[in-house]
Design an enzyme around this catalytic site. Structure first.
Site, PDB file in Angstrom:
ATOM      1  N   ASP A   1      42.703  37.291  41.239  1.00 18.63           N
ATOM      2  CA  ASP A   1      42.727  36.959  39.822  1.00 18.63           C
ATOM      3  C   ASP A   1      43.371  38.078  39.033  1.00 18.63           C
ATOM      4  O   ASP A   1      43.363  39.235  39.448  1.00 18.63           O
ATOM      5  CB  ASP A   1      41.334  36.620  39.304  1.00 18.63           C
ATOM      6  CG  ASP A   1      40.286  37.653  39.627  1.00 18.63           C
ATOM      7  OD1 ASP A   1      39.801  38.304  38.685  1.00 18.63           O
ATOM      8  OD2 ASP A   1      39.943  37.800  40.804  1.00 18.63           O
TER       9      ASP A   1
ATOM     10  N   GLU B   1      38.030  34.463  34.802  1.00 20.67           N
ATOM     11  CA  GLU B   1      36.716  34.732  34.229  1.00 20.67           C
ATOM     12  C   GLU B   1      36.122  33.518  33.524  1.00 20.67           C
ATOM     13  O   GLU B   1      34.915  33.359  33.462  1.00 20.67           O
ATOM     14  CB  GLU B   1      36.783  35.898  33.236  1.00 20.67           C
ATOM     15  CG  GLU B   1      37.136  37.219  33.866  1.00 20.67           C
ATOM     16  CD  GLU B   1      36.025  37.805  34.722  1.00 20.67           C
ATOM     17  OE1 GLU B   1      34.864  37.386  34.616  1.00 20.67           O
ATOM     18  OE2 GLU B   1      36.336  38.694  35.533  1.00 20.67           O
TER      19      GLU B   1
END
Length: 120
Positions: free
Chosen positions: A16, A86
């Site tokens: 990520d 997130e």
């Protein structure tokens, strides 16, 4: 470590790479000064607060190591940099954009997350 002709089938490694809506107040010369419009429509400071630099660096490192040993494994490897991890919007957007129709659907997926508050 020798991989001994590891068969990866179709495998995906994900890292990520999102910036979080936080002000970086480290005082370091390279501290983030970036601002972004957040999910709520308000412009906020942004930084890589939970180690996303580590995630992407690890993805690049894994890619380099696997490329250097390509005679030791077979299969299809898909490397993915996922935005907005997130808040989960990035995974949904990638799926909506045809991740598994544009690229091979993996038999296996690998990801990890770093955390400063957990013992190594």
């Amino acid at each position: 470590m020798k991989l001994k002709s590891l068969a990866l089938a179709a495998s995906l490694i994900r890292a990520d790479m999102d910036g979080l809506p936080l002000l970086e107040d480290s005082g370091l010369a390279y501290a983030s000064t970036v601002k972004q419009v957040d999910i709520d429509g308000i412009e906020k400071p942004a930084m890589h607060a939970c180690g996303h630099d580590v995630h992407v660096t690890s993805l690049v490192g894994a890619a380099k190591q696997l490329a250097a040993r390509k005679d030791e494994w077979s299969g299809t490897l898909v490397l993915v940099g996922q935005p907005a991890e997130e808040r989960t919007g990035g995974a949904h957007a990638m799926m909506d954009d045809g991740l598994y129709t544009r690229f091979p659907k993996p038999d296996y997926a690998i990801a990890f997350h770093v955390a400063a508050d957990v013992p190594t």
